[in-house]
Design a protein around this motif. Structure first.
Motif, PDB file in Angstrom:
ATOM      1  N   ALA A   1       5.880  16.717   2.888  1.00 41.18           N
ATOM      2  CA  ALA A   1       6.177  17.260   1.565  1.00 41.18           C
ATOM      3  C   ALA A   1       6.319  16.192   0.492  1.00 41.18           C
ATOM      4  O   ALA A   1       6.460  16.524  -0.682  1.00 41.18           O
ATOM      5  N   ASN A   2       6.325  14.915   0.865  1.00 43.41           N
ATOM      6  CA  ASN A   2       6.189  13.852  -0.134  1.00 43.41           C
ATOM      7  C   ASN A   2       5.637  12.590   0.540  1.00 43.41           C
ATOM      8  O   ASN A   2       5.526  12.516   1.767  1.00 43.41           O
ATOM      9  N   ASP A   3       5.284  11.600  -0.258  1.00 48.04           N
ATOM     10  CA  ASP A   3       4.629  10.397   0.263  1.00 48.04           C
ATOM     11  C   ASP A   3       5.579   9.504   1.052  1.00 48.04           C
ATOM     12  O   ASP A   3       5.157   8.808   1.979  1.00 48.04           O
ATOM     13  N   ASP A   4       6.853   9.485   0.684  1.00 52.15           N
ATOM     14  CA  ASP A   4       7.809   8.657   1.425  1.00 52.15           C
ATOM     15  C   ASP A   4       7.895   9.095   2.882  1.00 52.15           C
ATOM     16  O   ASP A   4       7.901   8.272   3.801  1.00 52.15           O
ATOM     17  N   MET A   5       7.984  10.407   3.099  1.00 52.18           N
ATOM     18  CA  MET A   5       8.049  10.901   4.470  1.00 52.18           C
ATOM     19  C   MET A   5       6.725  10.670   5.192  1.00 52.18           C
ATOM     20  O   MET A   5       6.702  10.394   6.391  1.00 52.18           O
ATOM     21  N   ALA A   6       5.621  10.736   4.450  1.00 52.20           N
ATOM     22  CA  ALA A   6       4.321  10.457   5.059  1.00 52.20           C
ATOM     23  C   ALA A   6       4.236   9.002   5.516  1.00 52.20           C
ATOM     24  O   ALA A   6       3.658   8.698   6.562  1.00 52.20           O
ATOM     25  N   ALA A   7       4.838   8.096   4.737  1.00 52.26           N
ATOM     26  CA  ALA A   7       4.857   6.686   5.135  1.00 52.26           C
ATOM     27  C   ALA A   7       5.644   6.512   6.436  1.00 52.26           C
ATOM     28  O   ALA A   7       5.245   5.749   7.328  1.00 52.26           O
TER      29      ALA A   7
ATOM     30  N   THR B   1       2.219   8.803  -5.176  1.00 52.27           N
ATOM     31  CA  THR B   1       2.994   7.687  -5.694  1.00 52.27           C
ATOM     32  C   THR B   1       2.223   6.381  -5.491  1.00 52.27           C
ATOM     33  O   THR B   1       1.265   6.348  -4.716  1.00 52.27           O
ATOM     34  N   PRO B   2       2.605   5.292  -6.168  1.00 51.71           N
ATOM     35  CA  PRO B   2       1.906   4.017  -5.964  1.00 51.71           C
ATOM     36  C   PRO B   2       1.869   3.589  -4.503  1.00 51.71           C
ATOM     37  O   PRO B   2       0.914   2.936  -4.069  1.00 51.71           O
ATOM     38  N   LEU B   3       2.882   3.967  -3.728  1.00 53.86           N
ATOM     39  CA  LEU B   3       2.933   3.635  -2.307  1.00 53.86           C
ATOM     40  C   LEU B   3       1.720   4.171  -1.559  1.00 53.86           C
ATOM     41  O   LEU B   3       1.209   3.527  -0.635  1.00 53.86           O
ATOM     42  N   SER B   4       1.232   5.337  -1.955  1.00 52.90           N
ATOM     43  CA  SER B   4       0.171   6.005  -1.197  1.00 52.90           C
ATOM     44  C   SER B   4      -1.145   5.228  -1.196  1.00 52.90           C
ATOM     45  O   SER B   4      -1.948   5.373  -0.273  1.00 52.90           O
ATOM     46  N   ASP B   5      -1.347   4.402  -2.187  1.00 55.32           N
ATOM     47  CA  ASP B   5      -2.610   3.674  -2.297  1.00 55.32           C
ATOM     48  C   ASP B   5      -2.564   2.293  -1.651  1.00 55.32           C
ATOM     49  O   ASP B   5      -3.604   1.639  -1.506  1.00 55.32           O
ATOM     50  N   ILE B   6      -1.355   1.828  -1.231  1.00 54.00           N
ATOM     51  CA  ILE B   6      -1.259   0.480  -0.672  1.00 54.00           C
ATOM     52  C   ILE B   6      -0.878   0.471   0.803  1.00 54.00           C
ATOM     53  O   ILE B   6      -0.895  -0.575   1.440  1.00 54.00           O
TER      54      ILE B   6
ATOM     55  N   THR C   1      -4.113  10.150   1.977  1.00 57.03           N
ATOM     56  CA  THR C   1      -4.592  11.363   1.315  1.00 57.03           C
ATOM     57  C   THR C   1      -3.370  12.158   0.874  1.00 57.03           C
ATOM     58  O   THR C   1      -2.445  12.375   1.656  1.00 57.03           O
ATOM     59  N   THR C   2      -3.348  12.609  -0.381  1.00 54.92           N
ATOM     60  CA  THR C   2      -2.140  13.219  -0.928  1.00 54.92           C
ATOM     61  C   THR C   2      -2.480  14.149  -2.082  1.00 54.92           C
ATOM     62  O   THR C   2      -3.641  14.229  -2.509  1.00 54.92           O
ATOM     63  N   VAL C   3      -1.493  14.859  -2.573  1.00 59.30           N
ATOM     64  CA  VAL C   3      -1.643  15.699  -3.762  1.00 59.30           C
ATOM     65  C   VAL C   3      -1.133  14.920  -4.969  1.00 59.30           C
ATOM     66  O   VAL C   3      -0.002  14.425  -4.950  1.00 59.30           O
ATOM     67  N   HIS C   4      -1.959  14.794  -5.976  1.00 56.65           N
ATOM     68  CA  HIS C   4      -1.546  14.077  -7.183  1.00 56.65           C
ATOM     69  C   HIS C   4      -0.680  14.978  -8.050  1.00 56.65           C
ATOM     70  O   HIS C   4      -1.111  16.038  -8.498  1.00 56.65           O
TER      71      HIS C   4
END
Length: 362
Positions: free
Chosen positions: A256-262, A287-292, A298-301
């Motif tokens: 449900a968010n990029d932090d948890m995906a990381a 978030t900027p994290l998703s690209d590095i 892959t995420t929802v903008h």
């Protein structure tokens, strides 16, 4: 010689209008004809006139102070970008209108959060509030703020609050639906979902859209595995450990968010799972994290900064209109799927690899 700075009277003289008319134009006030407004703006540009914010504040008695409330337990792990993205966007919007922005962290899980928020209003140092979730999901709080004659704009508000106060955000339910449709088109049928905070309406909407897409595709929603996170990196680790412990054919983990995906990706890497060869991972927010991270996520903008900037615009409009409440309507902003390397069609081996209990991350 030092050149004298142009004054509001110089603008009035050059544009051929009264000083009060120039003031109304500067403050985007009502009852100014478009032709007059244009003439005043041309004079301002020609003279290089700049508003003296301090003088204007003293004259009006207006502190020109906007408060952005965000949920935060200062003892817990913060969300890496969401709150800072909101702050950056709101700061930009406030600066464009000559307002100051103050951010206040309030712990939603602790008692007394309503009283603390109302204290900002009672202090007299707050001209308006920007409320993101989960506070924007509280109709009682929003009604109390409006009863105190304080302008307020909500971010990602639930249906109940949308009928009370102006709000802005993406369509979370549709965004969750779109992500599920994207994964179904890749060939995924056995999915796991890491949810956000319980009761967080935006997060629940994302999961509801995900479930709707599965049902429409003829996939039993009960076949997906759900785990409850809290938007933090650590909860992504813990939930993914739970998901992989059963390892019942899951080919993708949706977060449900990029932090948890990381956090989910870290666990997969630790267990030697190739992403996306063995399992795909997707997130939400872009978030900027998703690209590095590796592989890029892959995420929802969700245009977090733009949402907050627009919220500041709407709030200033209320304040400059004498605090009159705007019509209770929700302004939707667009979202989109950002395709990167963390998601692909499931391979024939995906979902059947076993994870040894002793290899789990504590």
């Amino acid at each position: 010689m030092i050149k004298k700075k142009p004054t509001i009277d110089d603008v009035a003289t050059l544009s051929g209008v009264a000083r009060t008319t120039v003031s109304r134009v500067i403050n985007d006030g009502p009852n100014v004809r478009p032709s007059v407004r244009r003439r005043v703006m041309e004079a301002i540009d020609q003279l290089g006139y700049r508003v003296n914010v301090q003088a204007r504040n003293l004259a009006t008695g207006n502190s020109r102070q906007i408060v952005l409330i965000h949920e935060s337990n200062l003892e817990a792990e913060p969300n890496s970008y969401y709150h800072s993205g909101l702050e950056l966007g709101a700061l930009t919007g406030c600066a464009e209108h000559g307002y100051q922005l103050t951010t206040q962290a309030v712990d939603y899980a602790a008692g007394g959060w309503r009283e603390r928020i109302m204290s900002f209003i009672e202090s007299g140092r707050c001209d308006g509030l920007i409320l993101p979730p989960p506070f924007s999901d509280e109709p009682g709080l929003v009604r109390a703020i409006m009863a105190a004659d304080c302008p307020v704009v909500c971010i990602s508000a639930g249906e109940a609050v949308r009928g009370i106060a102006p709000s802005i955000g993406i369509d979370d339910e549709t965004a969750g639906y779109d992500m599920a449709r994207y994964l179904i088109a890749l060939g995924h049928r056995r999915m796991a979902y890491v949810k956000g905070l319980e009761g967080h309406i935006s997060a629940e909407g994302r999961h509801a859209g995900f479930v709707r897409a599965l049902a429409e595709a003829g996939i039993d929603p009960a076949s997906s595995i759900a785990a409850r996170g809290n938007f933090t990196f650590r909860s992504g680790i813990e939930c993914t450990e739970q998901i992989l412990a059963g390892r019942t054919g899951v080919t993708v983990i949706v977060c449900a968010n990029d932090d948890m995906a990381a956090g989910a990706m870290l666990v997969c890497h630790k267990h030697g799972l190739a992403i996306p060869g063995d399992i795909s991972v997707v997130g939400f927010d872009d978030t900027p994290l998703s690209d590095i991270m590796w592989p890029p996520l892959t995420t929802v903008h969700q245009p977090i900064k733009e949402i907050a900037r627009r919220a500041a615009d709407l709030l200033v409009k209320q304040i400059e209109n004498g605090g009159a409440a705007e019509a209770a309507r929700h302004e939707f902003v667009g979202h989109r799927i950002i395709e990167r390397q963390s998601a692909a069609a499931p391979s024939k081996l995906a979902g059947i690899l076993s994870i040894a209990p002793e290899s789990r991350i504590d």
